[in-house]
Design a protein around this motif. Structure first.
Motif, short mmCIF file in Angstrom:
data_model
loop_
_atom_site.label_atom_id
_atom_site.label_comp_id
_atom_site.label_asym_id
_atom_site.label_seq_id
_atom_site.Cartn_x
_atom_site.Cartn_y
_atom_site.Cartn_z
N ASP A 170 0.85 -1.19 0.00
CA ASP A 170 0.00 0.00 0.00
C ASP A 170 0.88 1.24 0.00
O ASP A 170 1.60 1.51 0.97
CB ASP A 170 -0.91 -0.01 1.23
N ARG A 171 0.86 1.98 -1.08
CA ARG A 171 1.68 3.18 -1.22
C ARG A 171 0.84 4.46 -1.24
O ARG A 171 1.34 5.53 -1.62
CB ARG A 171 2.54 3.10 -2.49
N SER A 172 -0.39 4.36 -0.85
CA SER A 172 -1.25 5.55 -0.85
C SER A 172 -0.86 6.49 0.29
O SER A 172 -0.36 6.05 1.33
CB SER A 172 -2.71 5.14 -0.69
N LEU A 173 -1.08 7.78 0.07
CA LEU A 173 -0.80 8.78 1.09
C LEU A 173 -2.04 9.00 1.95
O LEU A 173 -3.15 9.11 1.42
CB LEU A 173 -0.40 10.11 0.43
N GLU B 188 0.91 11.03 8.44
CA GLU B 188 2.04 10.60 7.62
C GLU B 188 3.31 11.28 8.10
O GLU B 188 3.31 12.49 8.39
CB GLU B 188 1.84 10.97 6.13
N GLY C 96 6.60 6.58 5.32
CA GLY C 96 6.79 6.50 3.88
C GLY C 96 8.07 7.21 3.47
O GLY C 96 8.58 8.08 4.18
N LYS D 174 6.86 5.96 -1.41
CA LYS D 174 5.55 6.44 -1.84
C LYS D 174 5.63 7.48 -2.94
O LYS D 174 4.71 7.60 -3.76
CB LYS D 174 4.79 7.02 -0.65
N PRO E 87 3.85 9.84 -7.80
CA PRO E 87 3.55 8.67 -6.95
C PRO E 87 4.30 7.46 -7.49
O PRO E 87 4.36 7.25 -8.70
CB PRO E 87 2.03 8.51 -7.11
#
Length: 405
Positions: A189-192, A325, A353, A380, A393
């Motif tokens: 999962d690389r979502s911010l 974050e 991240g 990320k 991204p």
């Protein structure tokens, strides 16, 4: 007697003459036409309409013109045209963030051929012996893949090349792509975390050592979020570098994002972070981005201060959770030294991240894999140039395709 009567007569005549003259003056003043009177001073708001009586070229009673008699538009003197009000400053509209890595693939592939193309050249030899595999291992290590991932990749490649028994370039490219993608982590999962929740904005803290491009990264990240139609507030918590707040404010002004800052040199960065988060809550924005001063990872006092910034910023949330974050900005060209930096920062502020800057300036694409392995957190975002919209991204498949393009 006659002389006396003469004097009286003259006096009476003089009185009559003077009286008549006075009466004539009064009659003339009362009977004078309006046109003969000097113009009176206008009385605004009473009996004066702007422009009345001021026509010095054409009187009011000239016949009106029909539409057909009006001059053509191109015949109108430009000097007589109405002047439009000067428009305010135009805000920039950032490009959508999705697909940027694909758009910049050429730049990425050009700078990372040592990893992808180097491996393909070795594996395409007529004879792949132990010396060849040693060269493969050396290539991976030089690309900052790290000892552990390098050993894993070499073992899997040896087995698959032996089973397939092929030297076809296309087959080897597909093989390499599968193995590299597995190392990078396609399902991570690389979502911010930039979605507001619990009645308060998401808070993103950006940290890193000097010279990695933190302030620029914060400015570019603000553009990414604006492109997603998010409301953003910037917090200039880098109070030690004189131009940092000005630089961040300039980034924000270009896209209409406000900046909370201190105009006092050496102000408490934690206080600025607190004010920024509080302003974000009161303004009901989506995201608060906090820039921090660069610091060496071996300076214990500076690292403790960074932890204080995080704790004080969380206090502004009034118990509504923690910072969402913590992004660590790393210079991709520093290689293994960047990994040591990452460990210390992660211990101080719980990094969630990684942002890899200057990825277009290195042939060591393996840093993506090694930093993820060392910290256990995903890459990320990646910086692929100096342009305002060159923060992308991270997309594993597009990254691997670029390495092998």
């Amino acid at each position: 007697m006659e002389y006396l009567e003469l004097i009286i007569g003259i006096a009476v005549a003089a009185v009559l003459v003077l009286g008549g003259a006075a009466a004539a003056l009064v009659r003339r003043a009362r009977g004078r036409d309006v046109e003969e009177l000097p113009p009176s001073r206008p009385r605004p708001g009473l009996d004066y309409a702007p422009g009345v009586g001021d026509d010095d070229q054409e009187p009011r009673d000239t016949p009106t013109r029909t539409v057909e008699e009006l001059p053509a538009l191109d015949e109108v003197d430009a000097s007589e045209a109405p002047v439009e009000a000067e428009a305010g400053p135009q805000l920039e509209r950032p490009e959508p963030a999705a697909g940027r890595l694909v758009r910049l693939r050429e730049r990425l592939s050009r700078s990372n051929t040592a990893l992808g193309q180097g491996l393909l050249a070795l594996l395409s030899r007529e004879r792949v012996d132990e010396a060849t595999w040693e060269e493969v291992e050396e290539t991976l290590l030089l690309a900052d893949l790290g000892a552990g991932p390098t050993e894993e990749l070499v073992e899997r490649l040896r087995e698959r090349v032996r089973v397939l028994g092929t030297r076809d370039a296309d087959a080897l490219r597909s093989l390499l792509a599968e193995e590299l993608l597995e190392l990078v982590g396609p399902d991570v999962d690389r979502s911010l975390a930039t979605t507001p929740h619990d009645g308060r904005p998401a808070v993103v803290l950006v940290v890193g050592v000097n010279g990695t491009g933190k302030t620029t990264t914060v400015g570019k990240l603000a553009r990414v979020l604006v492109a997603e139609d998010k409301d953003v507030v910037l917090g200039a918590a880098d109070t030690f570098r004189a131009a940092a707040a000005d630089q961040l404010q300039t980034w924000g002004e270009r896209v209409g994002v406000p900046t909370v800052r201190s105009f006092t040199d050496g102000a408490d960065p934690a206080s600025v972070a607190f004010d920024a988060v509080r302003a974000g809550r009161e303004g009901e924005v989506d995201v608060v981005l906090l820039d921090t001063a660069g610091r060496l990872q071996n300076k214990v006092g500076l690292m403790d201060e960074l932890g204080k910034v995080k704790r004080v910023a969380e206090k502004a949330l009034d118990g509504a959770g923690t910072i969402d974050e913590v992004l660590l900005v790393l210079d991709a060209t520093t290689g293994q030294n960047g990994l040591q930096q990452a460990k210390v920062f992660s211990e101080a502020v719980d990094v969630t991240g990684i942002v890899l800057t200057k990825l277009d300036g290195t042939a060591k694409g393996g840093i993506v894999v090694s930093v993820q392995r060392q910290l256990g957190v995903p890459v990320k975002l990646v910086g692929l140039g100096e342009g305002a919209d060159d923060l992308a991204p991270f997309e594993p498949r597009a990254f691997v395709d670029a390495l092998l393009a």
